[in-house]
Design an enzyme around this catalytic site. Structure first.
Site, PDB file in Angstrom:
ATOM      1  N   PHE A   2       0.841  -1.190   0.000  1.00  0.00           N
ATOM      2  CA  PHE A   2       0.000   0.000   0.000  1.00  0.00           C
ATOM      3  C   PHE A   2       0.881   1.247   0.000  1.00  0.00           C
ATOM      4  O   PHE A   2       2.118   1.153   0.021  1.00  0.00           O
ATOM      5  CB  PHE A   2      -0.904  -0.010   1.237  1.00  0.00           C
ATOM      6  CG  PHE A   2      -1.708  -1.275   1.386  1.00  0.00           C
ATOM      7  CD1 PHE A   2      -2.955  -1.401   0.798  1.00  0.00           C
ATOM      8  CD2 PHE A   2      -1.209  -2.348   2.122  1.00  0.00           C
ATOM      9  CE1 PHE A   2      -3.688  -2.569   0.919  1.00  0.00           C
ATOM     10  CE2 PHE A   2      -1.942  -3.523   2.244  1.00  0.00           C
ATOM     11  CZ  PHE A   2      -3.179  -3.636   1.646  1.00  0.00           C
ATOM     12  N   SER A  40      -6.839  -7.933  -0.723  1.00  0.00           N
ATOM     13  CA  SER A  40      -6.308  -7.320   0.494  1.00  0.00           C
ATOM     14  C   SER A  40      -6.755  -5.863   0.571  1.00  0.00           C
ATOM     15  O   SER A  40      -6.627  -5.127  -0.406  1.00  0.00           O
ATOM     16  CB  SER A  40      -4.778  -7.382   0.501  1.00  0.00           C
ATOM     17  OG  SER A  40      -4.333  -8.716   0.553  1.00  0.00           O
ATOM     18  N   CYS A  47      -3.372  -5.055   7.050  1.00  0.00           N
ATOM     19  CA  CYS A  47      -3.776  -5.623   5.767  1.00  0.00           C
ATOM     20  C   CYS A  47      -4.676  -6.828   6.063  1.00  0.00           C
ATOM     21  O   CYS A  47      -4.225  -7.807   6.663  1.00  0.00           O
ATOM     22  CB  CYS A  47      -2.534  -6.057   4.993  1.00  0.00           C
ATOM     23  SG  CYS A  47      -2.875  -7.016   3.510  1.00  0.00           S
ATOM     24  N   THR A  49      -7.894  -9.610   4.714  1.00  0.00           N
ATOM     25  CA  THR A  49      -8.366 -10.326   3.535  1.00  0.00           C
ATOM     26  C   THR A  49      -9.884 -10.320   3.451  1.00  0.00           C
ATOM     27  O   THR A  49     -10.569 -10.646   4.431  1.00  0.00           O
ATOM     28  CB  THR A  49      -7.867 -11.784   3.560  1.00  0.00           C
ATOM     29  OG1 THR A  49      -6.439 -11.785   3.595  1.00  0.00           O
ATOM     30  CG2 THR A  49      -8.337 -12.546   2.334  1.00  0.00           C
ATOM     31  N   ALA A  67      -7.887 -12.929  13.183  1.00  0.00           N
ATOM     32  CA  ALA A  67      -7.478 -14.008  14.090  1.00  0.00           C
ATOM     33  C   ALA A  67      -6.892 -13.438  15.370  1.00  0.00           C
ATOM     34  O   ALA A  67      -6.702 -12.226  15.519  1.00  0.00           O
ATOM     35  CB  ALA A  67      -6.484 -14.925  13.402  1.00  0.00           C
ATOM     36  N   HIS A 105       1.529  -4.464   7.723  1.00  0.00           N
ATOM     37  CA  HIS A 105       1.926  -5.313   8.853  1.00  0.00           C
ATOM     38  C   HIS A 105       2.227  -4.397  10.041  1.00  0.00           C
ATOM     39  O   HIS A 105       3.255  -3.718  10.079  1.00  0.00           O
ATOM     40  CB  HIS A 105       3.160  -6.151   8.500  1.00  0.00           C
ATOM     41  CG  HIS A 105       2.928  -7.048   7.329  1.00  0.00           C
ATOM     42  ND1 HIS A 105       3.964  -7.623   6.620  1.00  0.00           N
ATOM     43  CD2 HIS A 105       1.775  -7.467   6.738  1.00  0.00           C
ATOM     44  CE1 HIS A 105       3.457  -8.356   5.642  1.00  0.00           C
ATOM     45  NE2 HIS A 105       2.141  -8.276   5.693  1.00  0.00           N
ATOM     46  N   THR A 159       4.630  12.259   7.760  1.00  0.00           N
ATOM     47  CA  THR A 159       6.027  12.604   7.991  1.00  0.00           C
ATOM     48  C   THR A 159       6.231  12.915   9.465  1.00  0.00           C
ATOM     49  O   THR A 159       5.452  13.675  10.058  1.00  0.00           O
ATOM     50  CB  THR A 159       6.435  13.825   7.154  1.00  0.00           C
ATOM     51  OG1 THR A 159       6.263  13.521   5.770  1.00  0.00           O
ATOM     52  CG2 THR A 159       7.892  14.197   7.402  1.00  0.00           C
TER      53      THR A 159
END
Length: 211
Positions: A2, A40, A47, A49, A67, A105, A159
């Site tokens: 992304f 995704s 991220c 699914t 999960a 992540h 930033t």
């Protein structure tokens, strides 16, 4: 992959399940015809699914499964009906890279410790004030945050303005406050944090050479 440029703000419609696995349905303005099962989507950072899609008159409802690991290590475990989320579709080859490379992540959860309005000093009313947020980084990732470096907070590419120990600040312009969930953010709110990919690997390389 992304870019941290939010393309829609969705809202959680329902949450079912327990601490082991939760099915979360999210309302979005995305065209359901462009979303495939297994696609995704970055949802306020992580991220996730797509496991189901429902068509609506103005957009769609897509479902994701979170999960135990995701529920514990991100803010996803606190999502409830009505929670607003920054959404971004995955990057396509040839797309403009307007933010920075983001994997989706999450490295940790950061907390807002202060929010203040910053005026431009021009006195012109057309220049609306921006807002500076001061956040506390988790000890495990604070060393990866550098002044003027990139960081992803709740799926938004930003930033870093300043760094002082485990505290760092970012500046949000009025446009970003209006088109993301940042306008709702207050002291005490927790956000998903992903450090810059380049900074992470540069630090690891330095550590390996020093050892």
């Amino acid at each position: 992959m992304f870019t941290g440029l939010v393309s829609d703000v969705g809202s959680v419609l329902s949450v079912e399940g327990d601490e082991r696995l939760r099915r979360i349905r999210i309302r979005s303005s995305y065209d359901p015809a462009t979303i495939a099962l297994g696609a995704s989507i970055a949802c306020s950072g992580p991220c996730l699914t797509v496991v189901a899609i429902e068509r609506e008159t103005k957009g769609c409802i897509f479902a994701i499964d979170a999960a135990a690991e995701t529920l514990v290590r991100t803010t996803v475990g606190g999502w409830a009906e009505g929670t607003r989320l920054n959404l971004e579709r995955s990057l396509k080859i040839g797309d403009e890279l307007g933010g920075h490379l983001v994997t989706g992540h999450v490295d940790g959860v950061t907390e807002i410790v202060a929010r203040e309005s910053v005026t431009g000093g021009t006195g012109d009313p057309q220049w609306a004030p921006s807002d500076r947020f001061v956040l506390r980084a988790p000890s495990s990732v604070s060393r990866f945050i550098a002044e003027k470096g990139s960081i992803c907070l709740d799926g938004t590419s930003l930033t870093v303005n300043s760094v002082d120990g485990d505290l760092f600040s970012v500046l949000l312009i009025p446009h970003t406050l209006a088109v993301t969930t940042w306008g709702d953010r207050r002291t005490g709110h927790k956000l998903n944090l992903e450090v810059d990919l380049i900074a992470r690997y540069a630090a690891r390389l330095f550590e390996n050479r020093a050892s």
